[in-house]
Design a protein around this motif. Structure first.
Motif, PDB file in Angstrom:
ATOM      1  N   ARG A   1       0.529 -13.885  -0.242  1.00  0.00           N
ATOM      2  CA  ARG A   1      -0.434 -12.820  -0.538  1.00  0.00           C
ATOM      3  C   ARG A   1       0.184 -11.492  -0.108  1.00  0.00           C
ATOM      4  N   ILE A   2      -0.011 -10.486  -0.909  1.00  0.00           N
ATOM      5  CA  ILE A   2       0.439  -9.143  -0.544  1.00  0.00           C
ATOM      6  C   ILE A   2      -0.793  -8.255  -0.442  1.00  0.00           C
ATOM      7  N   PRO A   3      -1.199  -7.906   0.781  1.00  0.00           N
ATOM      8  CA  PRO A   3      -2.361  -7.023   0.899  1.00  0.00           C
ATOM      9  C   PRO A   3      -2.045  -5.657   0.299  1.00  0.00           C
ATOM     10  N   VAL A   4      -2.981  -5.102  -0.415  1.00  0.00           N
ATOM     11  CA  VAL A   4      -2.776  -3.789  -1.041  1.00  0.00           C
ATOM     12  C   VAL A   4      -3.995  -2.905  -0.765  1.00  0.00           C
ATOM     13  N   PHE A   5      -5.093  -3.156  -1.458  1.00  0.00           N
ATOM     14  CA  PHE A   5      -6.281  -2.317  -1.293  1.00  0.00           C
ATOM     15  C   PHE A   5      -7.271  -2.928  -0.298  1.00  0.00           C
ATOM     16  N   ASN A   6      -7.014  -4.148   0.101  1.00  0.00           N
ATOM     17  CA  ASN A   6      -7.892  -4.851   1.039  1.00  0.00           C
ATOM     18  C   ASN A   6      -7.414  -4.641   2.469  1.00  0.00           C
ATOM     19  N   ARG A   7      -8.054  -5.290   3.403  1.00  0.00           N
ATOM     20  CA  ARG A   7      -7.582  -5.377   4.776  1.00  0.00           C
ATOM     21  C   ARG A   7      -7.044  -6.774   4.981  1.00  0.00           C
ATOM     22  N   ASP A   8      -6.023  -6.902   5.796  1.00  0.00           N
ATOM     23  CA  ASP A   8      -5.511  -8.237   6.078  1.00  0.00           C
ATOM     24  C   ASP A   8      -5.303  -8.398   7.571  1.00  0.00           C
ATOM     25  N   SER A   9      -6.015  -9.342   8.109  1.00  0.00           N
ATOM     26  CA  SER A   9      -5.967  -9.607   9.538  1.00  0.00           C
ATOM     27  C   SER A   9      -4.608 -10.151   9.960  1.00  0.00           C
ATOM     28  N   ALA A  10      -4.001 -10.977   9.131  1.00  0.00           N
ATOM     29  CA  ALA A  10      -2.770 -11.679   9.533  1.00  0.00           C
ATOM     30  C   ALA A  10      -1.589 -10.736   9.697  1.00  0.00           C
ATOM     31  N   THR A  11      -1.421  -9.832   8.744  1.00  0.00           N
ATOM     32  CA  THR A  11      -0.266  -8.948   8.788  1.00  0.00           C
ATOM     33  C   THR A  11      -0.601  -7.634   9.485  1.00  0.00           C
ATOM     34  N   GLY A  12      -1.883  -7.395   9.726  1.00  0.00           N
ATOM     35  CA  GLY A  12      -2.297  -6.132  10.320  1.00  0.00           C
ATOM     36  C   GLY A  12      -2.331  -5.003   9.300  1.00  0.00           C
ATOM     37  N   TRP A  13      -2.463  -5.343   8.035  1.00  0.00           N
ATOM     38  CA  TRP A  13      -2.527  -4.316   6.982  1.00  0.00           C
ATOM     39  C   TRP A  13      -3.818  -3.516   7.146  1.00  0.00           C
ATOM     40  N   GLY A  14      -3.668  -2.251   7.458  1.00  0.00           N
ATOM     41  CA  GLY A  14      -4.822  -1.412   7.770  1.00  0.00           C
ATOM     42  C   GLY A  14      -4.942  -1.148   9.262  1.00  0.00           C
ATOM     43  N   LEU A  15      -4.172  -1.893  10.067  1.00  0.00           N
ATOM     44  CA  LEU A  15      -4.167  -1.686  11.519  1.00  0.00           C
ATOM     45  C   LEU A  15      -2.872  -1.047  11.997  1.00  0.00           C
ATOM     46  N   THR A  16      -1.750  -1.447  11.421  1.00  0.00           N
ATOM     47  CA  THR A  16      -0.472  -0.899  11.872  1.00  0.00           C
ATOM     48  C   THR A  16      -0.335   0.559  11.429  1.00  0.00           C
ATOM     49  N   ASN A  17       0.476   1.303  12.149  1.00  0.00           N
ATOM     50  CA  ASN A  17       0.702   2.700  11.765  1.00  0.00           C
ATOM     51  C   ASN A  17       1.383   2.795  10.411  1.00  0.00           C
ATOM     52  N   GLU A  18       2.289   1.863  10.150  1.00  0.00           N
ATOM     53  CA  GLU A  18       3.035   1.892   8.895  1.00  0.00           C
ATOM     54  C   GLU A  18       2.095   1.672   7.702  1.00  0.00           C
ATOM     55  N   SER A  19       1.208   0.690   7.813  1.00  0.00           N
ATOM     56  CA  SER A  19       0.288   0.425   6.697  1.00  0.00           C
ATOM     57  C   SER A  19      -0.756   1.532   6.574  1.00  0.00           C
ATOM     58  N   ARG A  20      -1.194   2.077   7.703  1.00  0.00           N
ATOM     59  CA  ARG A  20      -2.200   3.141   7.646  1.00  0.00           C
ATOM     60  C   ARG A  20      -1.636   4.385   6.954  1.00  0.00           C
ATOM     61  N   LYS A  21      -0.368   4.636   7.160  1.00  0.00           N
ATOM     62  CA  LYS A  21       0.249   5.776   6.476  1.00  0.00           C
ATOM     63  C   LYS A  21       0.230   5.555   4.958  1.00  0.00           C
ATOM     64  N   ILE A  22       0.593   4.356   4.537  1.00  0.00           N
ATOM     65  CA  ILE A  22       0.602   4.052   3.101  1.00  0.00           C
ATOM     66  C   ILE A  22      -0.805   4.140   2.519  1.00  0.00           C
ATOM     67  N   LEU A  23      -1.789   3.681   3.293  1.00  0.00           N
ATOM     68  CA  LEU A  23      -3.172   3.672   2.807  1.00  0.00           C
ATOM     69  C   LEU A  23      -3.808   5.056   2.773  1.00  0.00           C
ATOM     70  N   THR A  24      -3.232   6.021   3.498  1.00  0.00           N
ATOM     71  CA  THR A  24      -3.889   7.330   3.600  1.00  0.00           C
ATOM     72  C   THR A  24      -3.104   8.479   2.982  1.00  0.00           C
ATOM     73  N   GLU A  25      -1.769   8.395   2.944  1.00  0.00           N
ATOM     74  CA  GLU A  25      -0.994   9.586   2.582  1.00  0.00           C
ATOM     75  C   GLU A  25      -1.217  10.041   1.145  1.00  0.00           C
ATOM     76  N   GLY A  26      -1.628   9.121   0.257  1.00  0.00           N
ATOM     77  CA  GLY A  26      -1.809   9.499  -1.143  1.00  0.00           C
ATOM     78  C   GLY A  26      -3.241   9.856  -1.511  1.00  0.00           C
ATOM     79  N   LEU A  27      -4.114   9.989  -0.503  1.00  0.00           N
ATOM     80  CA  LEU A  27      -5.518  10.314  -0.795  1.00  0.00           C
ATOM     81  C   LEU A  27      -5.680  11.788  -1.164  1.00  0.00           C
ATOM     82  N   LEU A  28      -6.642  12.078  -2.026  1.00  0.00           N
ATOM     83  CA  LEU A  28      -6.960  13.462  -2.377  1.00  0.00           C
ATOM     84  C   LEU A  28      -7.716  14.111  -1.215  1.00  0.00           C
ATOM     85  N   PRO A  29      -7.613  15.431  -1.076  1.00  0.00           N
ATOM     86  CA  PRO A  29      -8.254  16.112   0.067  1.00  0.00           C
ATOM     87  C   PRO A  29      -9.745  15.794   0.208  1.00  0.00           C
TER      88      PRO A  29
END
Lengths: 647, 647
Positions: free
Chosen positions: B97-125
């Protein structure tokens, strides 16, 4: 399918041909004729399994042909993914995911009011405060051990109980609807690891181990003073989902199990040294299995021989207590598995190549100090490097995973006992390579008195090169092994996402889920009460009720439409959207998603669900059904119009 | 496996026997000997597929024997689950599984700094502001369409691009490591639906449809005035992941595709009426397929014939524009599929029983006004009720899902064209019942010029009674169909959790993931820079650096230990834990979890990852490895000691 039909079906290995294809087509065509107003699909109530039992082929295979049904349910933990997976066995197909400690975008687990209540109501006060600035609930979990509730020594199809090692919780899953309905946090504990339900007379208690030793209370008053660290063994009441009692113990508890008489529970303890570093934890020659005398502990609770800590009664069961016995076993034991014969308890050595077999019938004498702790041991066969867990076939054989050797070792308990007495007999029947490094294993019905010895699953922690490469993160490998004959045979390699830590294999005759919600389900009782106050009839709702800056929007859904194709609120309103899915046809699930609002939920047939959010984004925001429901599914949408604040 | 080996492997149907079992055992035993300090497993670098090609059996089956590898990758969207699933085909096993738009407890997708940057940097103001009180990023998504990047008309193994209908985003997945590395939010759009990469000369552009019409800007200045609602077609630069341009269009765009010449893109439009209710949206006899002239649009951008909206250039492509053509097709068209012959574009009728076949070679004439829009149509066969999507076998046949009839219809394009010209010929080759209500389908390599006509997957929206009952929420049913012969045959029923909306089937020779991270991977560039400032060497770190109330804890992990077995911080500190996994053996992933702190992350071999949190809970908090890594995995733990505020 009725219970009677299931009973008939049981053990016959019935397969079901696809009898319904043509019916479905006709039904669907009929559906579209009434598409404007009604459900797009007609009910397929006929769920009968074909009555003609087909003879079981001699060699078992993992193949389940298109349209045939699996014979067993697998309830697979997902480790750090935090969900439960329902599998079909022997096909090893994932049939459903049940979000528990994780977040789930599809069902809105963690977004809906109903799921948020379950995720938060069982939290301890300190944790509730800690989570205030973190969205109110944990978003992660580490779900290790799923076990079904028992009645009289076998599965009763009521609940699955599971633990969260990461955030010290125990959750319950209702097997009628296959959804989590209760989560509680366990006080006085560090990470909750081992979990097993009481087998007899019924569950009853759910037993759980706290793993790492910590100060109690762990509020900062004691810090780097390991001599003041302890652990607890917890009994949760599975009916009320409240902590019944805890027992204070020495060292790190690992896995646990319970007997078939309802008298004792047991936990392996891998850190009798009470160390806080790896070197300390592995220094002793022997650690323990800790035995808990349930009757004596219940009496202690009755007569007040406990200390109340964090709101629950804690009995002192440390070394020397009359409530516990500590049986020395080889260093850092891990697996703790009660055999279906009701007699033998197998404790896997981990750092010793042995499994220790104990006769639980001797525990009365042990607690009455008639025998010494090690006198309860009846065998200790040497199996290989890194024994972790043992499963049983109900024919006197045990199957132990050996992690370092990457094998499953089949051995005979009777022969092991004879060898222990000095007879020259080899208890090992077969060693089978698995791929690679197995942790838990589980046999079909193997943790009940109805162990049937057909299938064994080996949950391997590494898959390495067994599957197409998928990047640095690899799948695990759940291998299915045919144990019905004299020789074990691997029939299927099942890749799985992190990390099916444990699994139970339950015959389908034991499980009887409903396929459409009942309108009076308690899951949405809060909604029912609010709707009554609002004088709204959920089944025919199309209401927008303003209550100060709170707006309650009630709709129903029926494929392919919501009862409201728009509603208007003011920027800053607290909006609660409640939807009742009035489709009563199996599988016509609807959803509700608001674009760019982070709102999403599932509404299955006859279910009511709700979600609350602040409408602080002005403009026109479409909502749509994200669960494909009908030929006009794409057109099942409406507008939330958010009027801006006055400039 | 080298590219050469893969090339050899390609189309041979090679299967690989398990040659590595004994090696693995030896390696693991060696590992435990050095358990105190080193890796518990020795490298299994030999990943070679067996060189002996086995002759392909005549009838294709879904069975892939234990130890054998699948021939194809399936990249399956998960719909509202928001992740990508990598499947093995034909076995239909979920490999990752590759977490993308969801949260993933196992890999920390949405918790790690690296994933949080990917999840936030492309958002509109505006979205960034909206999410300020909601944890900073969306937790849900609706991932519909996964497609691999192309070079010269076929897959190039670089990226998978995907859309999020719920929150208007497009994400990119790196196929070397199988992780998401970029997510951007699309401005001026309501829900992003159809998505396809440019096929020629390369990707290049990723084309995406905005579905529902909305005011622009959608800031509350226009509300219930549908006459002022519009939609946009977006071209994202797949290399930079920035919006290249948008085209303003009429009506709701549905699915899209692109040609094999790099000249045109096309979108079905199901709401030419520009209605906002279902009745309005379905009222017209015909809707459109909208054709985009890429060259003309690029010229418009160059010469400034656009309006800048929300920071991106928007070209006016509404009806009558020189940048677009609107070809009338039957009411509410859905699927939009370019055939591998580079000539034919198939548009599924949805509410019409027909598929409209268009010759894209006629578009030059169409844009130069030499022909009328409907002149581009070369066939319009009647296939059944509810045609949704079409796949191809590269042999001139098309396979269309018909939702209401629950069938896949195989038809011949040449015969359909002859019938369209009046010849008495039946284009339909076979109608196959599927179970039930199919949406997307996809053939092996079928959206490339290398369509090989071996497998077809039918993604069925209902499974009803095809699997053991699992409660009111049912799995979908992904059926695998052998299309290699004259007759289609269903070989496997694959249950799947919500809702594999779409899938691509890519031959394994096209994909070449690495199996251990490279230390210089850009994913943790920010960490590298901070570590340099802190004078910390990540590979041998065991540092706790205080910087005001910020504490940066650097460790490395090597099975079965972290380089720090404790660290101390003060209550209220902002703590960043950075861990480098120095194990370099394939599959020895570690994790980092802090008990009752909601902290969890994955660290695969040679990866560096980090997580930041406020240590506002005093006391002793164990951290542990949640990814089973070694016989002493349970003992891989340490203590975070949080000193309380002065009373």
């Amino acid at each position: 399918m009725s219970d009677q039909e299931k009973a008939k079906d049981e053990k016959s290995g019935v397969s079901r041909r696809d009898l319904l294809g043509s019916t479905a087509t006709v039904a669907a065509v009929a559906g579209i004729a009434g598409a404007a107003g009604g459900a797009g699909l007609t009910s397929l109530s006929a769920r009968a399994f074909a009555q003609e039992a087909q003879p079981r082929a001699k060699a078992q295979t993992a193949e389940v042909r298109p349209g045939d049904l699996d014979e067993y349910y697998g309830f697979s933990s997902s480790g750090q993914t935090g969900e439960i997976r329902i599998m079909g066995i022997p096909s090893m197909r994932e049939l459903m995911r049940i979000p528990v400690f994780n977040r789930d975008s599809a069902t809105g687990w963690g977004l809906t009011n109903e799921s948020r209540k379950i995720l938060t109501e069982g939290l301890l006060p300190a944790t509730r405060k800690f989570l205030e600035t973190r969205g109110g609930s944990f978003v992660n979990g580490d779900l290790h051990h799923p076990h079904m509730s028992f009645t009289e020594g076998t599965y009763d199809g009521r609940y699955i109980f599971v633990n969260d090692k990461a955030n010290c919780r125990i959750a319950r899953i209702r097997c009628d609807v296959m959804k989590c309905d209760k989560i509680i946090e366990i006080p006085n504990a560090s990470d909750i690891h081992g979990l097993r339900p009481q087998k007899y007379p019924r569950t009853g208690y759910v037993f759980a181990n706290s793993e790492h030793i910590i100060p109690m209370p762990n509020d900062g008053s004691v810090l780097d003073e390991p001599a003041k660290y302890w652990s607890v063994f917890t009994a949760v009441d599975g009916d009320t989902m409240k902590v019944a009692w805890q027992v204070l113990v020495d060292g790190n508890l690992d896995n646990c199990d319970a007997d078939y008489q309802g008298k004792y529970a047991f936990s392996t303890c891998y850190n009798s040294e009470r160390g806080v570093t790896q070197a300390d934890m592995t220094s002793a020659e022997r650690d323990w299995v800790t035995i808990f005398d349930i009757k004596r502990i219940e009496e202690a609770i009755k007569k007040g021989d406990y200390k109340k800590m964090e709101g629950v009664p804690v009995v002192d069961g440390r070394h020397g207590s009359r409530y516990t016995r500590y049986i020395p076993v080889a260093n850092n034991p891990h697996g703790c598995n009660m055999a279906p014969d009701g007699i033998h308890l197998a404790l896997a050595g981990k750092l010793s190549p042995t499994v220790t077999l104990i006769d639980v019938r001797l525990f009365d004498q042990l607690f009455n100090d008639k025998i010494q702790p090690r006198d309860a041991i009846v065998a200790e066969p040497e199996l290989g490097l890194g024994p972790l867990h043992t499963a049983f076939d109900g024919r006197g054989n045990a199957y132990t995973t050996v992690f370092i050797d990457s094998q499953v070792v089949k051995w005979n308990m009777d022969k092991a006992k004879r060898a222990f007495k000095g007879e020259k007999v080899d208890p090992i029947v077969q060693k089978l390579d698995v791929h690679y490094q197995p942790g838990h294993n589980h046999s079909s019905m193997g943790e009940t008195k109805e162990a049937d010895g057909k299938w064994l699953m080996s949950l391997n922690k590494f898959s390495k090169d067994r599957f197409l490469p998928v990047g640095p993160l690899h799948p695990e490998n759940d291998q299915l092994i045919d144990i019905s004959g004299d020789e074990m045979k691997i029939v299927h390699d099942g890749p799985s996402f992190a990390e099916p830590h444990d699994c139970t294999i339950v015959h389908r005759s034991k499980v009887n889920p409903i396929i459409v919600w009942k309108r009076d389900d308690p899951m949405w009782e809060d909604i029912r009460q609010q709707a009554a106050k609002d004088k709204v009839k959920l089944e025919e709702a199309a209401n927008v009720i303003r209550d100060g800056n709170k707006v309650r929007v009630y709709m129903y859904s029926m494929a392919p439409a919501y009862s409201l194709d728009k509603f208007t609120v003011k920027q800053g309103d607290e909006v609660t959207v409640t939807i009742t899915n009035m489709d009563d046809v199996e599988d016509v699930t609807h959803g509700f998603t608001i674009v760019r609002y982070g709102v999403m939920m599932e509404i299955s047939p006859q279910q009511t669900a709700s979600v609350t959010f602040i409408a602080d984004r002005a403009g026109v925001h479409w909502y749509y059904c994200q669960w494909f429901c009908h030929a006009l599914h794409m057109e099942m949408a409406g507008r939330m119009i958010v009027e801006p604040h006055a400039a």
